[in-house]
Scaffold this active site. Sequence first.
Site, mmCIF file in Angstrom:
data_model
loop_
_atom_site.group_PDB
_atom_site.id
_atom_site.type_symbol
_atom_site.label_atom_id
_atom_site.label_comp_id
_atom_site.label_asym_id
_atom_site.label_seq_id
_atom_site.Cartn_x
_atom_site.Cartn_y
_atom_site.Cartn_z
ATOM 1 N N HIS A 99 2.172 8.063 1.632
ATOM 2 C CA HIS A 99 1.027 8.901 1.245
ATOM 3 C C HIS A 99 0.534 9.701 2.459
ATOM 4 C CE1 HIS A 99 -3.081 9.273 -0.889
ATOM 5 N NE2 HIS A 99 -3.368 9.600 0.352
ATOM 6 N N GLU A 100 0.439 9.038 3.608
ATOM 7 C CA GLU A 100 -0.095 9.706 4.813
ATOM 8 C C GLU A 100 0.892 10.736 5.371
ATOM 9 O OE1 GLU A 100 -3.078 9.364 5.158
ATOM 10 O OE2 GLU A 100 -3.487 7.425 4.226
ATOM 11 N N GLN B 184 -7.042 15.571 7.224
ATOM 12 C CA GLN B 184 -8.159 15.320 6.304
ATOM 13 C C GLN B 184 -9.516 15.575 6.973
ATOM 14 O OE1 GLN B 184 -6.335 11.366 4.876
ATOM 15 N NE2 GLN B 184 -7.431 12.093 3.074
ATOM 16 N N GLY C 114 -6.586 4.408 4.871
ATOM 17 C CA GLY C 114 -5.738 5.266 5.696
ATOM 18 C C GLY C 114 -6.400 6.625 5.852
ATOM 19 N N CYS D 240 -7.249 8.947 -3.016
ATOM 20 C CA CYS D 240 -7.215 9.711 -1.766
ATOM 21 C C CYS D 240 -8.634 10.148 -1.437
ATOM 22 C CB CYS D 240 -6.310 10.937 -1.931
ATOM 23 S SG CYS D 240 -6.196 11.945 -0.439
ATOM 24 N N LEU D 241 -9.015 9.999 -0.185
ATOM 25 C CA LEU D 241 -10.368 10.380 0.227
ATOM 26 C C LEU D 241 -10.595 11.889 0.065
ATOM 27 C CD1 LEU D 241 -10.676 8.139 3.418
ATOM 28 C CD2 LEU D 241 -11.834 7.796 1.217
ATOM 29 N N HIS E 14 0.546 13.863 3.599
ATOM 30 C CA HIS E 14 -0.572 14.677 4.104
ATOM 31 C C HIS E 14 -0.127 15.539 5.292
ATOM 32 C CE1 HIS E 14 -4.203 13.592 1.925
ATOM 33 N NE2 HIS E 14 -4.025 12.296 2.109
HETATM 34 O O1 GNR Z 1 -8.157 4.756 0.909
HETATM 35 C C1 GNR Z 1 -7.069 5.044 0.393
HETATM 36 N N1 GNR Z 1 -6.529 4.216 -0.522
HETATM 37 C C2 GNR Z 1 -5.236 4.347 -1.011
HETATM 38 C C3 GNR Z 1 -4.884 3.612 -2.135
HETATM 39 C C4 GNR Z 1 -3.609 3.691 -2.650
HETATM 40 C C5 GNR Z 1 -2.676 4.497 -2.041
HETATM 41 C C6 GNR Z 1 -3.005 5.249 -0.934
HETATM 42 C C7 GNR Z 1 -4.277 5.167 -0.410
HETATM 43 S S1 GNR Z 1 -4.688 6.081 0.993
HETATM 44 C C8 GNR Z 1 -6.400 6.322 0.742
HETATM 45 C C9 GNR Z 1 -7.026 7.011 1.931
HETATM 46 C C10 GNR Z 1 -6.447 8.402 2.070
HETATM 47 O O2 GNR Z 1 -6.738 9.326 1.375
HETATM 48 N N2 GNR Z 1 -5.521 8.557 2.976
HETATM 49 O O3 GNR Z 1 -4.913 9.722 3.127
HETATM 50 NI NI NI Z 2 -5.000 10.662 1.139
#
Ligand code: GNR
Ligand code: NI
Length: 174
Positions: A136-137, A51, A46, A94-95, A140
């Site tokens: 999660h997104e 980001q 995601g 999270c990236l 952000h």
């Molecule tokens: O790549 C991602 N893996 C992930 C694993 C578990 C819960 C959420 C994520 S999202 C993350 C990519 C990212 O940072 N998206 O904002």
């Molecule tokens: Ni993230």
Amino acid sequence: MAIRKILTIPDPILRKKSLTVDKVDKEIKSLMDDMLNTMYEAPGIGLAAIQIGIPKRIVVMDLSKDTEKKNPMFFVNPEITWMSDLKSTYEEGCLSIPNQFAKIDRPEKCNFKFLDYDGNPKELKAEGLLSTCIQHEIDHLNGVLFIDHLSKLKKDIIIKKVSKEKKEAERVVV
Ligand code: GNR
Ligand code: NI
């Protein structure tokens, strides 16, 4: 299509609240294409526009397994319309917080509405990884990171580790 640089903590831009997109025009589609490319290259499942430093309420996602056909998804202005009282725990990464993982409790299921790649309004019922990932997104888009759901101690440890690794990486370049 370009690959953009992914911002990492403690970059203050990640704390900005993203703005609603009023029209899914050519530029927004082009941005979504770049986001998808950037996400695949990272690789991640995601990515929110903030980001890559763009404070717009746009999310791209692909939850397909490596062996499966790609399944890109685009969510503009995603909004939770319902969430379950029941919570589930998922090991999140999270990236923007490289190499750090932690178990996070979130509502197990949710429904959310959004505009798709063509700007059409849609609604989805989510559970499992989709439910975790969209929450999660959307965090952000509101300047919230998964570490904000942890104790201050755990959060501070992660911020310290990532900041240190970032500084060391910079030093190699200079
Ligand atoms: O790549 C991602 N893996 C992930 C694993 C578990 C819960 C959420 C994520 S999202 C993350 C990519 C990212 O940072 N998206 O904002
Ligand atoms: Ni993230």
